[in-house]
Design a protein around this motif. Structure first.
Motif, PDB file in Angstrom:
ATOM      1  N   SER A  50      22.348  61.619  -2.595  1.00 19.63           N
ATOM      2  CA  SER A  50      22.854  60.339  -3.080  1.00 19.63           C
ATOM      3  C   SER A  50      22.924  60.326  -4.602  1.00 19.63           C
ATOM      4  O   SER A  50      23.863  59.767  -5.191  1.00 19.63           O
ATOM      5  CB  SER A  50      21.962  59.199  -2.580  1.00 19.63           C
ATOM      6  OG  SER A  50      22.566  57.949  -2.819  1.00 19.63           O
ATOM      7  N   GLU A  85      25.978  62.168  -5.578  1.00 21.17           N
ATOM      8  CA  GLU A  85      27.194  61.408  -5.275  1.00 21.17           C
ATOM      9  C   GLU A  85      27.459  60.309  -6.296  1.00 21.17           C
ATOM     10  O   GLU A  85      28.601  60.103  -6.721  1.00 21.17           O
ATOM     11  CB  GLU A  85      27.085  60.814  -3.870  1.00 21.17           C
ATOM     12  CG  GLU A  85      27.186  61.860  -2.763  1.00 21.17           C
ATOM     13  CD  GLU A  85      26.842  61.305  -1.399  1.00 21.17           C
ATOM     14  OE1 GLU A  85      27.080  62.015  -0.393  1.00 21.17           O
ATOM     15  OE2 GLU A  85      26.306  60.167  -1.309  1.00 21.17           O
ATOM     16  N   ARG A 107      26.877  52.646  -3.379  1.00 24.52           N
ATOM     17  CA  ARG A 107      25.670  52.690  -2.555  1.00 24.52           C
ATOM     18  C   ARG A 107      24.834  53.910  -2.930  1.00 24.52           C
ATOM     19  O   ARG A 107      25.326  55.044  -2.931  1.00 24.52           O
ATOM     20  CB  ARG A 107      26.006  52.747  -1.070  1.00 24.52           C
ATOM     21  CG  ARG A 107      24.758  52.636  -0.197  1.00 24.52           C
ATOM     22  CD  ARG A 107      25.043  52.820   1.286  1.00 24.52           C
ATOM     23  NE  ARG A 107      23.837  52.613   2.076  1.00 24.52           N
ATOM     24  CZ  ARG A 107      22.869  53.537   2.227  1.00 24.52           C
ATOM     25  NH1 ARG A 107      22.995  54.740   1.657  1.00 24.52           N
ATOM     26  NH2 ARG A 107      21.793  53.270   2.951  1.00 24.52           N
ATOM     27  N   TYR A 108      23.564  53.663  -3.236  1.00 24.79           N
ATOM     28  CA  TYR A 108      22.697  54.721  -3.753  1.00 24.79           C
ATOM     29  C   TYR A 108      21.319  54.626  -3.117  1.00 24.79           C
ATOM     30  O   TYR A 108      20.673  53.571  -3.157  1.00 24.79           O
ATOM     31  CB  TYR A 108      22.594  54.574  -5.280  1.00 24.79           C
ATOM     32  CG  TYR A 108      21.456  55.324  -5.928  1.00 24.79           C
ATOM     33  CD1 TYR A 108      21.503  56.706  -6.083  1.00 24.79           C
ATOM     34  CD2 TYR A 108      20.336  54.636  -6.408  1.00 24.79           C
ATOM     35  CE1 TYR A 108      20.458  57.391  -6.691  1.00 24.79           C
ATOM     36  CE2 TYR A 108      19.291  55.309  -7.022  1.00 24.79           C
ATOM     37  CZ  TYR A 108      19.354  56.686  -7.156  1.00 24.79           C
ATOM     38  OH  TYR A 108      18.328  57.361  -7.761  1.00 24.79           O
ATOM     39  N   ASP A 109      20.873  55.716  -2.518  1.00 22.57           N
ATOM     40  CA  ASP A 109      19.546  55.821  -1.909  1.00 22.57           C
ATOM     41  C   ASP A 109      18.688  56.673  -2.830  1.00 22.57           C
ATOM     42  O   ASP A 109      18.858  57.894  -2.909  1.00 22.57           O
ATOM     43  CB  ASP A 109      19.658  56.454  -0.523  1.00 22.57           C
ATOM     44  CG  ASP A 109      18.315  56.606   0.163  1.00 22.57           C
ATOM     45  OD1 ASP A 109      17.271  56.327  -0.469  1.00 22.57           O
ATOM     46  OD2 ASP A 109      18.298  57.020   1.338  1.00 22.57           O
TER      47      ASP A 109
END
Length: 246
Positions: free
Chosen positions: A69, A72, A61-63
């Motif tokens: 993000s 991460e 999951r990437y914003d």
């Protein structure tokens, strides 16, 4: 097809459209692939379809609008594959608002995801990008012409990507090559609304008289990451079927 065996590609916006096609292309060329997308569930579906074993492909999951993000997802790629060879930023948004009616939130959201997101991702990845690696950013023909009516913020964000790409190419040379692809109108979930509204009017502007396919952008991205483009950096390739010749 190119040979990316033993290489690792981190691709954002990989759950659909151009990002998904790029992930599929790189996997087919032998690469390990990290699929990063705000829609983690959809990214997992793509990952499992490509590699049910999960050995070469993972979803995260990437914003794009959040710097944390970016850090991460880069850390995830390092944990899984010890580093990154190819970084491809396909994540983006495309909505319509006339400038006179545009809210602060709409402007900032578009800039945050389409432009800030590229910066955050590259900044996080620089320390772990392997020598002779490659970065490919995604702009748009809108960056060259200002977009269609109601998309000035989108055109501005993608124009920033063009300038950022050139700056990054200078900063990261000679260790890392950085290039950009500017797609024209490609049939993706993001452009469905525009095609629906303007249809034949837009089609008449395309010399090849059809819309592009995501796979036709993926192959150009792969070229720019491959050894076939080993003397190419700081460039933008326009892929628009002749709709724009800059």
């Amino acid at each position: 097809m190119f040979d990316f065996s033993g290489k690792t590609a981190l691709i954002t916006g990989a759950a659909s459209g151009i990002g998904k096609a790029t992930a599929e292309y790189f996997f087919g060329c032998g690469a390990n692939v990290v699929l990063a997308d705000i829609n983690e569930g959809a990214a997992r579906v793509v990952a499992e379809a490509l590699d049910p074993s999960g050995e070469r492909v993972s979803a995260f999951r990437y914003d794009a609008g959040a710097s944390v993000s970016a850090a991460e997802v880069v850390a995830h790629a390092v944990e899984r594959h010890s580093g990154i060879d190819h970084l491809v930023s396909c994540a983006g948004i495309y909505d319509q608002q006339i400038t006179a009616e545009m809210t602060d939130e709409a402007w900032r959201r578009t800039i945050a995801i389409n432009l800030d997101g590229v910066f955050f991702l590259v900044r996080s990845a620089i320390p772990v990008l392997r020598d002779n690696g490659a970065i490919v950013t995604l702009a748009s023909v809108a960056a060259h012409v200002g977009g269609t009516g109601g998309h000035a913020h989108y055109g501005a964000s993608k124009g920033g990507v063009l300038a950022l790409t050139r700056g990054l190419a200078k900063d990261l040379a000679p260790r890392i090559r950085v290039n950009c692809v500017s797609p024209g109108l490609i049939e993706t979930p993001m452009t469905g609304g525009l095609i629906g509204r303007m249809g034949e009017d837009i089609l008449k502007q395309i010399l090849l008289r059809r819309y592009g396919k995501p796979s036709e952008i993926a192959s150009v991205i792969a070229f720019l990451c491959s050894d076939a483009a080993s003397f190419v950096t700081g460039e933008t390739i326009i892929v628009s079927g002749g709709a724009y010749m800059g």
